[in-house]
Design a protein around this motif. Structure first.
Motif: not given
Length: 776
Positions: A368-389
């Motif tokens: 999620l951090r270094n792969d630009d393929t997933f760059g558009h997901l960094r903002a949403t998934l990072s917050i979601e994963w911090l909340k959930h896990f």
């Protein structure tokens, strides 16, 4: 009987050993070496103790004189080599002698010197320093004892004979041993090569006999070896298997055979957490690489296999160039991430199971951090994963937090930080013995301190209770050096003040070296942080920074930081003065140069000073006796009436230029300036505040700083500039409330007032003394 063959002295040895420990605890040096040797010299000590377990061992190993006196007594009269050799056993630290007698490095030189002085060649040669033939020159280094013994041998022929004889014997033994070693090694190499050739011939024969099965990609063991060779050593394929084309064909044909064995994404996630891999992964990589080389695309490959390969695509293989790896990477992404939701689905199937698995220390959140393929997901998934896990290990937790801090919604992140802080402090209000809980507690509390404007008092109280918090803050500040972690908020002036207040007494001043690194002590790092963190105040808003700096400068605990604090203070005062500065437009510059039009507050200040100078010239030599207006019935006027006269004069002079003069202008917090000079410049009001004081006023020398600067010129439209106007009525009048003052003219009064002006205000506030005194 040898010591290891005898158990009859074990009991007495333990008793005497304990008594010897007690002796050294009670007795005072110097000790009698002969008595100590007589006590324990002939005993057996099967249990070896260190210096931390035995007082006797500690004293004997530390007291060189005592130990060497014993050595001299024992070896001094020995001349028989066998007897010397047997005696050495008692001093070599073996399992039967007292550990306190163990030879130290200096003891060898001592006994060699003893043998030299007593001309005992047998004792001397028994301790000769050997030449290290098996080490190269760089590894050997300088053998000081051998050099010393060579010098002794040059002085005495009896020692030189032993030196030469020993060297010849050692050289012959080395030559003989080297020859035997080379013969054995050569035989071993030949046997190994012969065996390898037999295996290679058998492999080639097996492949050829089963060509259809192997080339069809249906032989698992062959595929494992083929993939290894193709990815790491393709130049060995022909030598090892005799048919490179067969190997490459087998890999291109194997996908249908290995497909049932290739794990799906959840299984690969499980393997990742266990730091394991499946044998099918390198085979799949090699197969797709070969297909890509031949066809230029992977469209015939099952998407399920490509998704599995995508988890391992960043792995580097020695024989795969970065160009080929990148081309393979792009082709896989083209096929498996063809729609907007496929990338997110991939992460949820592969990364989320890793985050959910307890104890998974290395989940691949770096995707999620270094792969630009997933760059558009960094903002949403990072917050979601911090909340959930909530049970993440500290490593992936830190990575996720950094992603969220850089890309995520800041308000959402602050909410998570506040919630975690509250959770830790409520669930575990007291310090626990659980290291994981305490490390994560500090993790979140440090982030509370940096990210929340109003840090809960309980969180900061917990942090400052541990003096080592400074070291954590220091490491954090190093990672926030220019160009890195810019998405972390900078510490505000008030927080820096709190840090200094909490820790300056816990980490007193130390001398800091000009260099630092991993060798710096905790004390150096802590004090270095406290001296460096104050520079962050220079980047804060001046309105917030200056009050903090004033308090720090007034606190004697920070006297060692005063020079730097003063420098920062001066810079912030200057920043505040220039904060609202707007460069004049080209039109305004033309107006300034061609028509003398005011375009800045500084220009407004200069214009008012010029008008006051014109007024002074009119008073001194004008035909209208302007100075008389400041007197009534022979007595001088007060400040208020005098201010009205000056303001009136400036008003009718400046009004034609669009400049207004307002007497007793009300400013912030009900403060009133004696009069202000105002002009609209570039659509924004510019304000010049003026304070007027008669020469007799008690606050004549303090009003410029205390009133004009601190109350009036801080107005945002004033740009911290102003004019302090004093009125001189003559030397017979009091000055600052004193009859005896030593001021004889308006010029002297102006110099005196300017001298009392703080250095930080010079250039911002002009002092002008209007002389309305009567000529004598």
């Amino acid at each position: 009987m040898k010591p290891y063959e005898c158990d009859c002295r074990n009991g007495i040895s333990k008793i005497v050993g304990a008594m010897l420990d007690r002796y050294f605890e009670l007795a005072a040096p110097p000790f009698d070496p002969l008595r100590v040797w007589q006590w324990v010299g002939k005993l057996n000590f099967h249990e070896q103790k260190g210096t931390d377990q035995s007082k006797a061992v500690q004293v004997l190993q530390k007291d060189n004189e005592l130990r060497q006196c014993i050595i001299a007594h024992v070896f001094g009269k020995l001349t028989d080599r066998d007897e010397i050799f047997e005696t050495q056993d008692k001093f070599d630290g073996n399992s039967h002698s007292h550990n306190g007698f163990r030879f130290r490095e200096d003891d060898y030189k001592f006994i060699v010197d003893l043998a030299f002085e007593t001309e005992n060649p047998n004792l001397w040669v028994s301790f000769i320093a050997r030449h290290q033939y098996h080490q190269n020159q760089a590894a050997r280094g300088q053998n000081d004892l051998r050099r010393h013994m060579r010098e002794q041998a040059l002085e005495k022929p009896s020692l030189m004979r032993e030196w030469a004889k020993n060297n010849r014997a050692v050289a012959q033994r080395f030559k003989r041993d080297s020859y035997r070693w080379r013969v054995r090694y050569t035989r071993k190499i030949k046997r190994r090569r012969r065996k390898q050739n037999e295996i290679r011939a058998a492999n080639i024969k097996y492949v050829q006999n089963n060509r259809e099965l192997v080339e069809g990609g249906r032989h698992w063991a062959c595929l494992v070896r083929f993939a290894e060779l193709l990815l790491t050593a393709p130049d060995k394929i022909e030598y090892e298997l005799g048919d490179e084309a067969l190997v490459r064909n087998a890999l291109r044909n194997c996908l249908s055979f290995i497909a049932p064995h290739v794990p799906d994404l959840p299984k690969l996630a499980e393997l990742q957490c266990a730091s394991q891999y499946h044998h099918s992964e390198p085979i799949l990589y090699a197969a797709c690489l070969e297909i890509m080389r031949v066809k230029g695309n992977l469209e015939e490959v099952d998407l399920r296999l490509l998704r599995a390969l995508r988890t391992n695509i960043h792995k580097s293989y020695r024989a795969v160039s970065s160009t080929e790896r990148n081309a393979l990477f792009r082709e896989i992404d083209r096929l498996i991430f063809s729609d907007s939701n496929s990338a997110e689905k991939f992460l949820r199937q592969y990364v989320e199971p890793q985050l959910a698995q307890s104890g998974c220390t290395h989940p691949e959140v770096e995707l999620l951090r270094n792969d630009d393929t997933f760059g558009h997901l960094r903002a949403t998934l990072s917050i979601e994963w911090l909340k959930h896990f909530r049970k993440l290990e500290l490593g992936p937790l830190n990575t996720l937090f950094e992603i969220a801090a850089q890309y995520g919604n800041r308000d959402d992140l602050k909410e998570i930080i506040a919630e975690r802080c509250e959770k830790f402090m409520s669930d575990w209000p007291n310090l626990t013995e659980n290291e994981d809980i305490e490390r994560k507690r500090k993790f979140w509390l440090i982030r509370v301190w940096h990210f929340l404007d109003n840090t809960p008092k309980a969180c900061w109280d917990w942090l400052k209770a541990d003096k080592d918090t400074v070291l954590v803050l220091y490491e954090r500040s190093r990672r926030m050096s220019p160009g890195t972690s810019s998405y972390w908020p900078k510490l505000t002036s008030s927080k820096i003040e709190a840090i200094l207040d909490a820790f300056i007494d816990k980490w007193p001043k130390v001398d800091l070296p000009s260099h630092w690194g991993t060798g710096s002590t905790k004390e150096e790092n802590a004090y270095r942080f406290l001296t460096e963190v104050i520079w962050s105040i220079s980047s804060d808003d001046p309105d917030d920074a200056i009050p903090v700096l004033n308090r720090l400068l007034a606190d004697s605990r920070f006297v060692d930081l005063h020079n730097n604090l003063k420098s920062i203070h001066a810079s912030q005062v200057r920043n505040k003065a220039l904060r609202d500065f707007r460069p004049p437009t080209p039109e305004e510059i033309v107006n300034l140069l061609d028509r003398n039009v005011v375009v800045t507050v500084e220009g407004l200040r200069q214009l008012v000073i010029e008008e006051l100078q014109y007024f002074q010239r009119a008073i001194d030599g004008g035909e209208f006796n302007s100075a008389n207006r400041f007197y009534e019935k022979g007595d001088r006027l007060g400040e208020v009436r005098s201010t009205e006269i000056i303001a009136e004069r400036l008003s009718w002079r400046l009004e034609p230029q669009g400049i207004s003069v307002v007497k007793e202008h009300e400013l912030k917090d009900a403060n009133r300036s004696d009069f202000t000079v105002t002009k609209m410049i570039g659509g924004k009001r510019r304000l010049l505040v003026t304070e007027v004081k008669g020469q007799w006023h008690n606050e004549l020398y303090t009003a410029a700083a205390a009133q004009l600067h601190e109350r009036y010129s801080i107005h945002p439209d004033a740009e911290q500039q102003g004019i302090f106007l004093a009125i001189w009525f003559g030397e017979d009048e009091k000055v600052a409330g004193r009859k005896v003052h030593g001021i004889g003219s308006a010029q002297e009064l102006g110099i005196s007032i300017e001298a009392s002006l703080p250095q930080s205000l010079r250039g911002l506030i002009d002092v002008f003394v209007l002389d309305v005194s009567k000529p004598k």
